[in-house]
Each structure stands twice: as structure tokens, then as C-alpha cells.
Design an enzyme around this catalytic site. Structure first.
Site, mmCIF file in Angstrom:
data_model
loop_
_atom_site.group_PDB
_atom_site.id
_atom_site.type_symbol
_atom_site.label_atom_id
_atom_site.label_comp_id
_atom_site.label_asym_id
_atom_site.label_seq_id
_atom_site.Cartn_x
_atom_site.Cartn_y
_atom_site.Cartn_z
ATOM 1 N N GLU A 178 -0.010 -6.445 76.449
ATOM 2 C CA GLU A 178 -0.428 -5.358 75.543
ATOM 3 C C GLU A 178 -1.941 -5.469 75.305
ATOM 4 O OE1 GLU A 178 1.987 -4.606 72.063
ATOM 5 O OE2 GLU A 178 0.241 -3.966 70.907
ATOM 6 N N ARG A 204 2.583 2.123 73.072
ATOM 7 C CA ARG A 204 1.272 1.444 73.214
ATOM 8 C C ARG A 204 0.492 1.918 74.445
ATOM 9 N NH1 ARG A 204 2.798 0.960 69.055
ATOM 10 N NH2 ARG A 204 3.436 -0.891 67.911
ATOM 11 N N SER A 219 -0.359 -8.778 68.948
ATOM 12 C CA SER A 219 0.741 -8.952 69.902
ATOM 13 C C SER A 219 0.173 -9.008 71.317
ATOM 14 C CB SER A 219 1.724 -7.785 69.813
ATOM 15 O OG SER A 219 2.381 -7.841 68.574
HETATM 16 C C1 LIG Z 1 -3.814 -9.686 63.555
HETATM 17 C C2 LIG Z 1 -3.566 -8.473 64.411
HETATM 18 C C3 LIG Z 1 -2.483 -7.655 64.147
HETATM 19 C C4 LIG Z 1 -2.249 -6.503 64.922
HETATM 20 N N1 LIG Z 1 -1.168 -5.725 64.627
HETATM 21 C C5 LIG Z 1 -0.967 -4.581 65.332
HETATM 22 C C6 LIG Z 1 0.125 -3.706 65.018
HETATM 23 O O1 LIG Z 1 0.901 -3.935 64.111
HETATM 24 N N2 LIG Z 1 0.273 -2.570 65.755
HETATM 25 C C7 LIG Z 1 -0.574 -2.252 66.765
HETATM 26 O O2 LIG Z 1 -0.412 -1.191 67.387
HETATM 27 N N3 LIG Z 1 -1.605 -3.071 67.099
HETATM 28 C C8 LIG Z 1 -1.821 -4.209 66.412
HETATM 29 N N4 LIG Z 1 -2.871 -5.042 66.744
HETATM 30 C C9 LIG Z 1 -3.700 -4.724 67.923
HETATM 31 C C10 LIG Z 1 -4.921 -3.843 67.618
HETATM 32 O O3 LIG Z 1 -5.327 -3.961 66.260
HETATM 33 C C11 LIG Z 1 -4.631 -2.360 67.954
HETATM 34 O O4 LIG Z 1 -4.333 -2.206 69.331
HETATM 35 C C12 LIG Z 1 -5.815 -1.479 67.623
HETATM 36 O O5 LIG Z 1 -5.411 -0.124 67.677
HETATM 37 C C13 LIG Z 1 -7.020 -1.701 68.530
HETATM 38 O O6 LIG Z 1 -8.133 -1.058 67.950
HETATM 39 P P1 LIG Z 1 -9.614 -1.602 68.193
HETATM 40 O O7 LIG Z 1 -10.548 -0.657 67.508
HETATM 41 O O8 LIG Z 1 -9.731 -3.021 67.772
HETATM 42 O O9 LIG Z 1 -9.739 -1.443 69.762
HETATM 43 P P2 LIG Z 1 -10.244 -2.506 70.846
HETATM 44 O O10 LIG Z 1 -9.417 -3.744 70.737
HETATM 45 O O11 LIG Z 1 -11.703 -2.663 70.757
HETATM 46 O O12 LIG Z 1 -9.864 -1.728 72.176
HETATM 47 C C14 LIG Z 1 -8.502 -1.562 72.538
HETATM 48 C C15 LIG Z 1 -8.403 -0.492 73.608
HETATM 49 O O13 LIG Z 1 -8.778 0.761 73.032
HETATM 50 C C16 LIG Z 1 -9.811 1.364 73.791
HETATM 51 N N5 LIG Z 1 -10.685 2.096 72.869
HETATM 52 C C17 LIG Z 1 -11.250 1.633 71.728
HETATM 53 N N6 LIG Z 1 -11.990 2.592 71.151
HETATM 54 C C18 LIG Z 1 -11.892 3.693 71.934
HETATM 55 C C19 LIG Z 1 -12.431 5.015 71.874
HETATM 56 N N7 LIG Z 1 -13.240 5.407 70.899
HETATM 57 N N8 LIG Z 1 -12.107 5.873 72.867
HETATM 58 C C20 LIG Z 1 -11.302 5.502 73.892
HETATM 59 N N9 LIG Z 1 -10.768 4.280 74.000
HETATM 60 C C21 LIG Z 1 -11.049 3.372 73.034
HETATM 61 C C22 LIG Z 1 -10.504 0.230 74.510
HETATM 62 O O14 LIG Z 1 -11.111 0.681 75.710
HETATM 63 C C23 LIG Z 1 -9.343 -0.715 74.780
HETATM 64 O O15 LIG Z 1 -8.668 -0.334 75.960
HETATM 65 C C24 LIG Z 1 -3.122 -6.185 65.984
HETATM 66 C C25 LIG Z 1 -4.229 -7.015 66.237
HETATM 67 C C26 LIG Z 1 -4.450 -8.136 65.467
HETATM 68 C C27 LIG Z 1 -5.649 -8.983 65.756
#
Ligand SMILES: Cc1cc2nc3c(=O)[nH]c(=O)nc-3n(C[C@H](O)[C@H](O)[C@H](O)COP(=O)(O)OP(=O)(O)OC[C@H]3O[C@@H](n4cnc5c(N)ncnc54)[C@H](O)[C@@H]3O)c2cc1C
Length: 315
Positions: free
Chosen positions: A298, A179, A228
Site C-alpha cells: 500500500e 486505496r 499500513s
Molecule cells: C500513522 C499512520 C496512519 C495511517 N492511517 C491511514 C488510514 O487509516 N487510512 C488511510 O487511507 N491511510 C492511512 N495512512 C497512510 C497515509 O496517511 C494516507 O495514504 C494519506 O492519504 C497519504 O497522504 P500524504 O499527503 O501523506 O501523501 P504522500 O504519502 O506524500 O503520497 C502518497 C501518494 O499520493 C500521491 N499524491 C500526494 N499528493 C498528491 C497530489 N496533490 N496529487 C496527486 N497525487 C498526490 C503521491 O504521489 C503518492 O503516490 C496512515 C499513515 C500513517 C503514517
């Protein structure tokens, strides 16, 4: 809280800008937790060239934060100072390439990548069916589930640095760990190239269905949550430590530790960012007291508290 409007000053400096700038845009409308104050200035670039132009011409001292679909974010109640960048339509393309490869823009939701891969008979990307974020977030978080992580399927990523230069980063240059992505701060991903293997569409779709069903029964996916909350410490499950510390169902204000999956925090409707963060810190303290283990967040916490201040040790 509202911030000073930077847009007029910036628009003068950026006559060729194509994307949209909006001042004091509420981030609670964007984040999965449905909490968070405003972005001082939200920038939605039209495409990668527009993003590079913006960053090249933006004064160096203006802080920049990039967000994706907001599924891993706890934005504090005072909001985020400076520029918040959110990629949209201009980063939303998926193309299938020879050799079971798939290219996706950073704004494409992970779920769409898994569907497009299945339709093209590409196996290995079905795990994205369970992650509700976008590809930019998956690259930044080394998103993973069901035994697979982004670092195992990524060939390379395109990115723009804070100075507006475009880079192509191989998976090795991403310096991935659990992560975590080890690229320089300020790197904004714009696109990813994934490697899968030949598979059968119906089989891949069945695997995705299984993933969706598992999520439905094991996680509070219909609630306002950030997934998480804490990383699994080496050799332990965060949820087991939280459960053993008696935190299942624990509440602070409108925030509660999920009864269904106790590594998930939930906004029950009226929670503030401060409620959620305090609840998370209470859980960390109780886990430390009962097990001696210090949980690491996380979820990414961003911005200032309602009083406009950063928590101690952050700026
Ligand atoms: C119900 C639920 C279940 C989930 N299950 C999982 C799982 O099984 N596995 C898992 O890994 N995660 C899980 N997550 C967490 C989340 O979905 C992941 O971390 C996901 O990859 C975040 O993507 P996001 O587009 O929502 O990023 P955001 O939440 O908007 O941002 C997260 C981070 O990524 C950075 N970021 C976003 N876009 C960019 C970009 N274009 N360039 C550089 N940095 C960027 C942001 O600065 C921030 O630090 C879950 C979340 C929820 C709500």
C-alpha cells in the site's frame, strides 16, 4: 548521492515562475519514515496557475513526481531523479459551501478538514481525523478509515495534468477502488470538493475524539512509520496474515515490524530506506510461504537505491 543541479537551466526557460525551486533537497526531512535521499529538484508552486505554467513549459522528458505530506511514502536512499512537486501554502485554503459542502486545497492536512467540517456542523468527514496525510494524498490513495473512504464523500477534484492543463474530475472520473485512484499518471490534484450532511458540532467532535483515542492505543502513531504497509487482500486482514507468518517484531537493520500493529513498519532511528524495503519484502515472502497469499504494497515506494539504480522491473 547528489544529482546534477537542473535549476539554472530551468529558471531560464521559466521567467515568470513564482514558486521555489531547490536542488538536492533531502526527502528524509519530509517523509514520515524519516528516510530517503534527495529530490533532484524540489518545486513548490505558488498556486495552481504557477503549477500549470511550470508543467506547460517543462521539457516532456523530465520526470515529475508529486508528494504530499509523506505519510505513505518509502523514498529510497538514492533519492528521486527529476522534479519532485510539493504543494504548500497556495493550496491550503478551506471554504464551507452551501448544502453541507466543504472545499479544501490539496495541501490541507486531512485532520484540518475534519475539524473545519465539525465547526461548520458538517458530519461525514470525521474519519479524516485519523489519517495523517494531506488532501492530495487522500485523493490519490482513496484514503479511508473507520468504515468510510474518500470516494464516498468526494463530489469532484481539480487537477493539473502533465501538460499543464486544468481539469475538473467528477468522483466517477476518478475510477476509484480500494486505496487506488484510476486517473492518468501524472495528474496532480489541487483541490477537492466534499459532500457531508448536517450534523451537530459536539457530536462530531466526540466522534473525532474517539477516533484519536482508538488510534493512540491501536497504532504506533508516534513512531516513524508509513501507516499500513500492505493492502488487505480480499477477505483477509494483512496484519493477521503477517502475525500468523511470525513476523511481529521482525527486524532488518534499523527497521522493525511494529509489535503494536504488525502491518506497520517502523524506523527505530537508524533505518535506511533499503532496510525498510528489505523488511517489507521479507514479510511478503514469509506470508506467501505460510498462507500462499501475495501481499500488495500500500505504501508507495519511490526513487533509486543508494547506488543510483532502480530495482529490477522499475524505471
Ligand atoms: C500513522 C499512520 C496512519 C495511517 N492511517 C491511514 C488510514 O487509516 N487510512 C488511510 O487511507 N491511510 C492511512 N495512512 C497512510 C497515509 O496517511 C494516507 O495514504 C494519506 O492519504 C497519504 O497522504 P500524504 O499527503 O501523506 O501523501 P504522500 O504519502 O506524500 O503520497 C502518497 C501518494 O499520493 C500521491 N499524491 C500526494 N499528493 C498528491 C497530489 N496533490 N496529487 C496527486 N497525487 C498526490 C503521491 O504521489 C503518492 O503516490 C496512515 C499513515 C500513517 C503514517
Amino acid at each position: 548521492m547528489t544529482f546534477a543541479d537542473l535549476s539554472t537551466e530551468l529558471i531560464e526557460k521559466l521567467p515568470d515562475l513564482k514558486g521555489r525551486l531547490t536542488a538536492n533537497t533531502l526527502l528524509s526531512d519530509i517523509t514520515w519514515f524519516r528516510v530517503g535521499g534527495p529530490a533532484q529538484l524540489l518545486f513548490r508552486p505558488a498556486d495552481e496557475a504557477d503549477l500549470a505554467y511550470f508543467l506547460k513549459n517543462l521539457p516532456e522528458d523530465v520526470p515529475v513526481t508529486v508528494i504530499g505530506l509523506g505519510s505513505n511514502l518509502l523514498v529510497r536512499d538514492g533519492g528521486i531523479a527529476g522534479i519532485v512537486i510539493r504543494l504548500g501554502r497556495g493550496f491550503g485554503e478551506i471554504t464551507i459551501e452551501e448544502g453541507n459542502r466543504l472545499r479544501a486545497g490539496a495541501a490541507v492536512p486531512d485532520v484540518k478538514v475534519s475539524r473545519a467540517a465539525a465547526d461548520a456542523g458538517i458530519a461525514g468527514l470525521a474519519f479524516y481525523r485519523g489519517i495523517p496525510g494531506g488532501i492530495g494524498g487522500a485523493l490519490a490513495m482513496n484514503g479511508g478509515a473507520h468504515g468510510r473512504e474518500t470516494c464516498e464523500v468526494l463530489v469532484e477534484a481539480r487537477a493539473v495534468d502533465r501538460a499543464g492543463n486544468i481539469h475538473i474530475l467528477s468522483v466517477d472520473e476518478m475510477n476509484y477502488s480500494y486505496r487506488h485512484c484510476g486517473v492518468p499518471a501524472g495528474t496532480i490534484f489541487t483541490q477537492a470538493l466534499f459532500q457531508g450532511e448536517a450534523g451537530e458540532r459536539t457530536r462530531i467532535l466526540a466522534q473525532m475524539e474517539e477516533i484519536a483515542e482508538y488510534r493512540e492505543q491501536a497504532q504506533p502513531i508516534k513512531s516513524c512509520t508509513g501507516g499500513s504497509t500492505f493492502k488487505n487482500p480480499p477477505g483477509y486482514s494483512a496484519w493477521k496474515l503477517i502475525d500468523a507468518a511470525g513476523c511481529r517484531g521482525l527486524a532488518v537493520g534499523g527497521a522493525r515490524v511494529s509489535e503494536k500493529h504488525c502491518n506497520f513498519l517502523i524506523n527505530e532511528g537508524q533505518a535506511t530506506g533499503a532496510d525498510l524495503e528489505k523488511l517489507g519484502e521479507t514479510v511478503r515472502a514469509r506470508v506467501k510461504d505460510t498462507s500462499g497469499i501475495v501481499l500488495e504494497w500500500e505504501i508507495r515506494r519511490l526513487g533509486v537505491a543508494a547506488n543510483g539504480k532502480y530495482p529490477k522491473g522499475e524505471s
